[in-house]
Design an enzyme around this catalytic site. Structure first.
Site, PDB file in Angstrom:
ATOM      1  N   HIS A  78      84.468  20.917 -28.528  1.00  0.00           N
ATOM      2  CA  HIS A  78      85.254  20.092 -27.574  1.00  0.00           C
ATOM      3  C   HIS A  78      86.686  20.591 -27.307  1.00  0.00           C
ATOM      4  O   HIS A  78      87.442  19.943 -26.704  1.00  0.00           O
ATOM      5  CB  HIS A  78      85.854  18.794 -28.905  1.00  0.00           C
ATOM      6  CG  HIS A  78      86.754  19.455 -29.913  1.00  0.00           C
ATOM      7  ND1 HIS A  78      86.349  20.093 -31.069  1.00  0.00           N
ATOM      8  CD2 HIS A  78      88.156  19.430 -29.818  1.00  0.00           C
ATOM      9  CE1 HIS A  78      87.465  20.526 -31.719  1.00  0.00           C
ATOM     10  NE2 HIS A  78      88.619  20.024 -31.033  1.00  0.00           N
TER      11      HIS A  78
HETATM   12  C1  UD1 Z   1      92.524  16.583 -29.546  1.00  0.00           C
HETATM   13  C2  UD1 Z   1      93.772  18.071 -29.566  1.00  0.00           C
HETATM   14  C3  UD1 Z   1      92.943  18.924 -30.204  1.00  0.00           C
HETATM   15  C4  UD1 Z   1      92.051  18.570 -31.396  1.00  0.00           C
HETATM   16  C5  UD1 Z   1      91.073  17.428 -31.272  1.00  0.00           C
HETATM   17  C6  UD1 Z   1      90.832  17.097 -32.389  1.00  0.00           C
HETATM   18  C7  UD1 Z   1      95.642  18.033 -28.221  1.00  0.00           C
HETATM   19  C8  UD1 Z   1      96.115  18.592 -27.005  1.00  0.00           C
HETATM   20  N1  UD1 Z   1      94.385  18.129 -28.374  1.00  0.00           N
HETATM   21  O1  UD1 Z   1      91.823  17.112 -28.428  1.00  0.00           O
HETATM   22  O2  UD1 Z   1      93.683  20.090 -30.398  1.00  0.00           O
HETATM   23  O3  UD1 Z   1      91.227  19.691 -31.564  1.00  0.00           O
HETATM   24  O4  UD1 Z   1      92.053  16.474 -30.807  1.00  0.00           O
HETATM   25  O5  UD1 Z   1      89.392  16.415 -31.970  1.00  0.00           O
HETATM   26  O6  UD1 Z   1      96.302  17.271 -28.858  1.00  0.00           O
HETATM   27  N2  UD1 Z   1      88.795  10.068 -26.317  1.00  0.00           N
HETATM   28  C9  UD1 Z   1      87.984   9.255 -26.678  1.00  0.00           C
HETATM   29  N3  UD1 Z   1      88.479   8.278 -27.530  1.00  0.00           N
HETATM   30  C10 UD1 Z   1      89.404   8.667 -28.424  1.00  0.00           C
HETATM   31  C11 UD1 Z   1      90.058   9.671 -28.323  1.00  0.00           C
HETATM   32  C12 UD1 Z   1      89.839  10.397 -27.128  1.00  0.00           C
HETATM   33  O7  UD1 Z   1      87.340   8.447 -25.942  1.00  0.00           O
HETATM   34  O8  UD1 Z   1      89.358   8.082 -29.762  1.00  0.00           O
HETATM   35  C13 UD1 Z   1      88.470  10.742 -25.112  1.00  0.00           C
HETATM   36  C14 UD1 Z   1      89.226  10.367 -23.601  1.00  0.00           C
HETATM   37  O9  UD1 Z   1      88.546  10.492 -22.725  1.00  0.00           O
HETATM   38  C15 UD1 Z   1      90.294  11.460 -23.853  1.00  0.00           C
HETATM   39  C16 UD1 Z   1      89.663  12.797 -24.237  1.00  0.00           C
HETATM   40  O10 UD1 Z   1      88.682  11.958 -25.139  1.00  0.00           O
HETATM   41  O11 UD1 Z   1      90.690  11.692 -22.419  1.00  0.00           O
HETATM   42  C17 UD1 Z   1      90.190  13.767 -24.827  1.00  0.00           C
HETATM   43  O12 UD1 Z   1      91.316  13.331 -25.902  1.00  0.00           O
HETATM   44  P1  UD1 Z   1      92.667  13.902 -26.464  1.00  0.00           P
HETATM   45  O13 UD1 Z   1      93.288  13.191 -27.551  1.00  0.00           O
HETATM   46  O14 UD1 Z   1      93.446  13.744 -24.949  1.00  0.00           O
HETATM   47  O15 UD1 Z   1      92.171  15.463 -26.707  1.00  0.00           O
HETATM   48  P2  UD1 Z   1      91.217  15.790 -27.498  1.00  0.00           P
HETATM   49  O16 UD1 Z   1      90.466  16.666 -26.612  1.00  0.00           O
HETATM   50  O17 UD1 Z   1      90.491  14.880 -28.605  1.00  0.00           O
HETATM   51  N1  UDP Z   2      84.623  16.117 -38.194  1.00  0.00           N
HETATM   52  C1  UDP Z   2      83.589  14.776 -38.527  1.00  0.00           C
HETATM   53  N2  UDP Z   2      82.814  14.383 -37.804  1.00  0.00           N
HETATM   54  C2  UDP Z   2      82.489  14.889 -36.586  1.00  0.00           C
HETATM   55  C3  UDP Z   2      83.007  16.177 -36.230  1.00  0.00           C
HETATM   56  C4  UDP Z   2      84.257  16.861 -36.956  1.00  0.00           C
HETATM   57  O1  UDP Z   2      84.464  14.075 -39.531  1.00  0.00           O
HETATM   58  O2  UDP Z   2      81.533  14.519 -35.930  1.00  0.00           O
HETATM   59  C5  UDP Z   2      85.666  16.502 -39.133  1.00  0.00           C
HETATM   60  C6  UDP Z   2      85.367  17.782 -39.511  1.00  0.00           C
HETATM   61  O3  UDP Z   2      85.051  17.807 -40.763  1.00  0.00           O
HETATM   62  C7  UDP Z   2      87.002  18.406 -39.608  1.00  0.00           C
HETATM   63  C8  UDP Z   2      87.665  17.727 -38.571  1.00  0.00           C
HETATM   64  O4  UDP Z   2      86.906  16.703 -38.130  1.00  0.00           O
HETATM   65  O5  UDP Z   2      87.613  17.873 -40.850  1.00  0.00           O
HETATM   66  C9  UDP Z   2      87.722  18.677 -37.322  1.00  0.00           C
HETATM   67  O6  UDP Z   2      88.326  17.948 -36.310  1.00  0.00           O
HETATM   68  P1  UDP Z   2      87.771  18.679 -34.978  1.00  0.00           P
HETATM   69  O7  UDP Z   2      86.967  19.504 -34.791  1.00  0.00           O
HETATM   70  O8  UDP Z   2      87.915  17.366 -33.935  1.00  0.00           O
HETATM   71  O9  UDP Z   2      89.257  19.355 -34.394  1.00  0.00           O
HETATM   72  P2  UDP Z   2      90.009  20.551 -34.821  1.00  0.00           P
HETATM   73  O10 UDP Z   2      90.000  21.062 -36.055  1.00  0.00           O
HETATM   74  O11 UDP Z   2      89.450  21.472 -33.854  1.00  0.00           O
HETATM   75  O12 UDP Z   2      91.410  20.665 -34.278  1.00  0.00           O
END
Ligand code: UD1
Ligand code: UDP
Length: 360
Positions: free
Chosen positions: A203
């Protein structure tokens, strides 16, 4: 003590769960959800499975540009702090929710405390690196998961208010692992057997936003003879469609919706290996004895690589395939991120500061 904890994205719910449980024992916690993650599978499932109380505030910020999202969060958090006047603002990790709360709190009265401080990728192109460096520099208290994080902070001149607590995600794994084994039915739902599949998550913006990079990761994973199970983050789902890669990925890999924490821990524990660009998953793999292949060129969790349990392969198909098919011969596991009492240590450190500075 009155603590305002700010969370917003999936990994922050996991990190906050053990700390929030300790805080609620003896203090007042005002939990604020920025609304950065809002899908049921990325948000409410974690509150239910980890017994986190309903947030007092949900700012409902949702998705947007970095600037727009951060700005809207800041406005909302400012209003919450006006209403709640906490002694401490507690932030987690490195997301936009972390930075927004840090910037607001730093210019106001409360003590700002950062859980998971001192991590560095030294890659300034990564939004998370900007978030974590700025947050550390405006925090009064930096809670570091390991000594290396303390060294990183010291190298930037941050020496006051640094406390090594260990990793709160280890606390979370220890608290939930047995329940995941008992309750999760994900292996039978997917018809996969322990040690006979690879788990993968992708991601990171650098991997999803560049079509060549995403295609290269799919190519590397597709070359693995074992079944590859991929719970797909919504950012990745959107990128696969946008870049015309979804069909190829769905043919070669087992794509599923994001799963809850219990199901994810079950999958991670049962997988023969995990390929990931997640920060949290690299550590969880180590805690659950699953060899990790990291789809990045650098990691903040350098100790897992030094211990021989994590290998960095970038988005290079040959390196991905080689790492996921190499013979598994894992070295003994050292203790890297504390003893599972990081939440306790975090709350104790806050209480010590409270006793010295006299807040409630
Ligand atoms: C965010 C964090 C990242 C973290 C990740 C965990 C920032 C800059 N990034 O990335 O560090 O590792 O969360 O998962 O804060 N979206 C949905 N549903 C949701 C949330 C997001 O559809 O509930 C989609 C939207 O299209 C959105 C995209 O995911 O534009 C990205 O979401 P965003 O929260 O901006 O960043 P993440 O990639 O989730
Ligand atoms: N995780 C989860 N379901 C999923 C993928 C990840 O519960 O389908 C959990 C995972 O166990 C960990 C957290 O989400 O605790 C990690 O989140 P993510 O990889 O989105 O973010 P990051 O750690 O890279 O910021």
């Amino acid at each position: 003590m009155r603590i305002c904890s700010v969370v917003g994205a999936r990994p922050q719910f996991v990190k906050a769960a053990p700390v929030s449980e300790r805080l609620r024992d003896a203090h007042e916690e005002v939990l604020v959800h920025t609304g950065q993650h809002y899908d049921e599978a990325l948000s409410s499932v974690f509150f239910e499975e980890l017994d986190i109380p309903e947030p007092a505030y949900n700012l409902g910020v949702g998705s947007g540009s970095h600037a727009g999202q951060t700005a809207e969060m800041m406005r909302g958090i400012d209003e919450v702090l006006d209403a709640e006047t906490p002694d401490v603002v507690l932030v987690y990790g490195d997301t936009n929710s972390t930075l927004a709360a840090a910037l607001v709190a730093a210019k106001r009265e409360p003590t700002l405390a950062h859980v998971e401080a001192g991590l560095r990728s030294d890659n300034w192109a990564m939004p998370e690196e900007v978030n974590r460096v700025l947050t550390d520099h405006c925090s009064d208290l930096c809670f570091a998961p390991a000594e290396n994080a303390v060294d990183n902070l010291a190298a930037e001149g941050i020496r006051e208010g640094v406390v090594v607590t260990g990793d709160v995600m280890y606390d979370a794994v220890l608290a939930v692992r047995e329940r995941a084994l008992d309750r999760s039915t994900i292996l039978s739902e997917l018809a996969v057997a322990p040690d006979e599949f690879v788990l993968a998550t992708v991601h990171r913006a650098a991997n999803t936003d560049d079509p060549r990079q995403l295609a290269a990761i799919i190519e590397g994973l597709a070359a693995v003879p074992e079944q590859v199970v991929v719970p797909v983050h919504p950012r990745t789902e959107a990128a696969l469609r946008e870049h015309g890669l979804r069909e190829r990925a769905a043919t070669e890999l087992t794509l599923i919706d994001p799963v809850g924490y219990l199901d994810f821990l079950r999958l991670l524990e049962a997988a023969s290996r995990v390929a990931t660009d997640s920060g949290g998953v690299q550590k969880e793999a180590f805690y659950l004895d699953t060899p990790c292949v990291t789809l990045r060129e650098e990691t903040e969790w350098v100790e897992t690589v030094e211990a021989g349990w994590n290998v960095l392969v970038g988005a290079d198909p040959e390196r991905i395939e080689a790492a996921l098919t190499a013979r598994i011969d894992m070295p003994p596991k050292p203790t890297l991120y504390g003893g599972g009492d990081a939440a306790e240590r975090t709350v104790t450190a806050l209480e010590e500061v409270a006793a010295q500075s006299g807040f409630r």
